[in-house]
Design an enzyme around this catalytic site. Structure first.
Site, PDB file in Angstrom:
ATOM      1  N   GLU A 182     103.455  46.194  39.742  1.00 13.03           N
ATOM      2  CA  GLU A 182     102.268  46.051  38.891  1.00 13.03           C
ATOM      3  C   GLU A 182     101.961  44.568  38.814  1.00 13.03           C
ATOM      4  O   GLU A 182     102.841  43.777  38.429  1.00 13.03           O
ATOM      5  CB  GLU A 182     102.513  46.613  37.486  1.00 13.03           C
ATOM      6  CG  GLU A 182     102.656  48.127  37.472  1.00 13.03           C
ATOM      7  CD  GLU A 182     102.746  48.712  36.066  1.00 13.03           C
ATOM      8  OE1 GLU A 182     103.079  47.959  35.112  1.00 13.03           O
ATOM      9  OE2 GLU A 182     102.486  49.920  35.922  1.00 13.03           O
ATOM     10  N   THR A 199      98.885  45.906  33.786  1.00  7.21           N
ATOM     11  CA  THR A 199      98.387  45.861  35.155  1.00  7.21           C
ATOM     12  C   THR A 199      96.918  45.463  35.200  1.00  7.21           C
ATOM     13  O   THR A 199      96.085  46.031  34.479  1.00  7.21           O
ATOM     14  CB  THR A 199      98.560  47.241  35.808  1.00  7.21           C
ATOM     15  OG1 THR A 199      99.915  47.636  35.651  1.00  7.21           O
ATOM     16  CG2 THR A 199      98.206  47.204  37.282  1.00  7.21           C
ATOM     17  N   ARG A 255      95.563  63.022  32.796  1.00  5.18           N
ATOM     18  CA  ARG A 255      94.600  63.569  31.819  1.00  5.18           C
ATOM     19  C   ARG A 255      93.184  63.349  32.352  1.00  5.18           C
ATOM     20  O   ARG A 255      92.455  62.484  31.868  1.00  5.18           O
ATOM     21  CB  ARG A 255      94.748  62.859  30.466  1.00  5.18           C
ATOM     22  CG  ARG A 255      96.055  63.095  29.725  1.00  5.18           C
ATOM     23  CD  ARG A 255      96.034  62.424  28.352  1.00  5.18           C
ATOM     24  NE  ARG A 255      95.724  61.002  28.463  1.00  5.18           N
ATOM     25  CZ  ARG A 255      96.616  60.052  28.715  1.00  5.18           C
ATOM     26  NH1 ARG A 255      97.887  60.365  28.859  1.00  5.18           N
ATOM     27  NH2 ARG A 255      96.254  58.794  28.823  1.00  5.18           N
ATOM     28  N   LYS A 266     111.366  51.086  34.185  1.00  6.30           N
ATOM     29  CA  LYS A 266     110.852  49.713  34.157  1.00  6.30           C
ATOM     30  C   LYS A 266     111.963  48.672  34.024  1.00  6.30           C
ATOM     31  O   LYS A 266     111.812  47.545  34.498  1.00  6.30           O
ATOM     32  CB  LYS A 266     109.916  49.539  32.938  1.00  6.30           C
ATOM     33  CG  LYS A 266     108.693  50.427  32.950  1.00  6.30           C
ATOM     34  CD  LYS A 266     107.629  49.878  33.859  1.00  6.30           C
ATOM     35  CE  LYS A 266     106.310  50.604  33.628  1.00  6.30           C
ATOM     36  NZ  LYS A 266     105.229  50.003  34.414  1.00  6.30           N
ATOM     37  N   HIS A 273      93.130  50.052  34.683  1.00  2.00           N
ATOM     38  CA  HIS A 273      94.435  50.650  34.978  1.00  2.00           C
ATOM     39  C   HIS A 273      94.667  51.846  34.057  1.00  2.00           C
ATOM     40  O   HIS A 273      95.148  52.896  34.484  1.00  2.00           O
ATOM     41  CB  HIS A 273      95.539  49.604  34.795  1.00  2.00           C
ATOM     42  CG  HIS A 273      96.925  50.149  34.912  1.00  2.00           C
ATOM     43  ND1 HIS A 273      97.437  50.644  36.101  1.00  2.00           N
ATOM     44  CD2 HIS A 273      97.917  50.293  33.995  1.00  2.00           C
ATOM     45  CE1 HIS A 273      98.686  51.054  35.906  1.00  2.00           C
ATOM     46  NE2 HIS A 273      98.997  50.864  34.644  1.00  2.00           N
TER      47      HIS A 273
HETATM   48 CA    CA Z   1     103.333  46.944  33.145  1.00  2.00          CA
END
Ligand code: CA
Length: 433
Positions: free
Chosen positions: A205, A366, A149, A259, A140
């Site tokens: 997730e 995840t 990136r 989140k 992940h």
């Molecule tokens: Ca998470």
């Protein structure tokens, strides 16, 4: 460490438990449930039924060390059982296994101590004091990191530090509740300025959740060699993620409102004991990676800290439900993708003296494999929203739409052992209201 409660030859007088894909007598996960018309109390899943711990206490079916553990497992929250630690949990497991085994002393009381699970409501199994989410699924990290990136997806600290952030405990909820699409500040890379409105890139997730046991006083770290005695059990964890909110807000301090609107857990705590037959060596690190620093390295943990758990993610859209189509499997992944063991997470978390408390929840991060079909979230599957995901019925997704059900399942299987499951963690996306 296995004992007679794991014996594959052991069967139950609860007929539905024998061959049950989730809850045979070798599992015995703890939860909190309400029978129809009654209040919440502690229970244990067995086949298609729930064993009522408080009813069994009233009948005097427990003695010795199992008696106090049963009291701790009987209330509307399992925090007392989590606090009690492995010896109490194991005594209760042995006693319940004996009561429910073929020929066991519970059978004459079946009508009092068993409830039809389909007629019961499942609740949050414990009060979550703190919720820490790790980032231990390295694929992940690589796949998500490549989106921002491409040349440097894994930062240099990753192979030394079990990276985590402190997430929100108050909004952790149990499987089956609706998830309201959050509002927030959104700014896609293609937009000049942020706007406030409903999340446009809503994601899930899939993670393994860890229920913390006794914990430690502040200032007294848990050594890696003792960490397992503070890991009470496991669950499925859906760390819902608002990707557009998250990507705009996270620089430089990390995720916050992207989140904290909610995370879901499965209702059953699969105990550390139930997972004993499904442990093994932590997979070796890729050649060239550094060894963990000494405070995160323990020979026994390296030999037995790996978990053999198979996870699956399904989507059931409103159209699939209307058309009578079964849920579509989005991905499948094994817990062997974890770069850090759960014991390393506990040791790292407390290494500065931070105290863990009974009922604290840890997420692994995840769970994703390196291949197509093993990604643990839509961000990875859609390559950051660039690629349509085919749901097999003419529908496609980049991120979740209102009406989608997301369903997690997990099972442990090993030759010579009875397979066990976690039950499911389910949530339906609802519109902003
Ligand atoms: Ca998470």
């Amino acid at each position: 460490m296995t004992d007679p409660t794991h014996d594959p030859a052991r069967t139950s007088w609860v007929a539905s438990a024998n061959g049950h894909p989730e809850f045979p007598i070798q599992n015995l996960p703890h939860g909190v449930f309400s029978p129809a018309g009654s209040g919440p109390r502690g229970g244990i899943a067995i086949g298609d039924s729930i064993f009522d711990v408080s009813a069994a206490l009233e009948l005097g079916l427990f003695g010795g060390a199992a008696l106090s553990a049963a009291q701790e497992a009987s209330g509307r929250s399992l925090n007392p059982l989590l606090e009690a630690g492995p010896a109490a949990r194991q005594a209760l497991r042995r006693a319940v296994s004996d009561l429910l085994a073929t020929g066991g002393a519970g059978q004459p009381h079946a009508a009092r101590i068993l409830h039809d699970a389909a007629a019961c409501t499942l609740h949050m199994p414990a009060r979550v004091g703190n919720f820490t989410d790790f980032f231990a699924g390295i694929n992940h990290v690589i796949t998500a990191g490549r989106i921002t990136r491409p040349d440097n997806p894994v930062l240099p600290n990753y192979r030394y530090v079990p990276v985590a952030y402190h997430s929100r405990a108050s909004s952790v909820r149990v499987s089956g509740e609706p998830l309201k699409r959050p509002n927030g500040q959104r700014k896609l890379p293609t937009e000049d300025a942020p706007t406030f409105g409903p999340c446009r890139n809503l994601d899930y997730e899939i993670e393994l959740g860890i229920w913390v046991g006794p914990g430690n006083p502040v200032g007294e770290p848990i050594p890696i060699g003792q960490a397992s005695s503070h890991i009470a059990g496991f669950c499925l964890l859906n760390d819902w993620s608002a990707r557009d909110i998250q990507s705009w807000e996270s620089q430089p301090l990390g995720p916050f409102l992207g989140k904290s609107f909610s995370s879901f857990v499965s209702p059953w705590i699969v105990t550390a004991e139930a997972l004993s037959p499904f442990r093994g060596p932590q997979p070796p690190r890729p050649a060239g990676d550094p060894a963990p620093l000494p405070h995160l390295l323990d020979a026994n943990d390296q030999a037995t800290g790996g978990l053999d758990i198979d996870f699956e993610v399904y989507i059931h859209s409103a159209k699939m439900r209307a058309d009578g189509i079964a849920p579509h499997r989005l991905s499948a992944v094994n817990a062997s993708v974890l770069y850090w063991t759960v014991a390393q997470m506990v040791a790292h978390h407390t290494s500065n003296g931070c105290n863990l408390m009974p009922g604290d929840l840890l997420g692994t991060g995840t769970l994703s494999g390196p291949d197509v079909g093993t990604e643990g979230c839509l961000l990875e599957m859609s390559r950051g929203g660039q690629k349509e995901i085919d749901l097999g019925n003419g529908e496609t997704r980049r991120y979740l739409v209102d009406g989608d059900d997301i369903i997690f399942r997990a099972h442990c299987s090993r030759k010579g052992q009875v397979s066990i499951g976690f039950g499911e963690c389910r949530g339906r996306i609802g519109a902003v209201t």
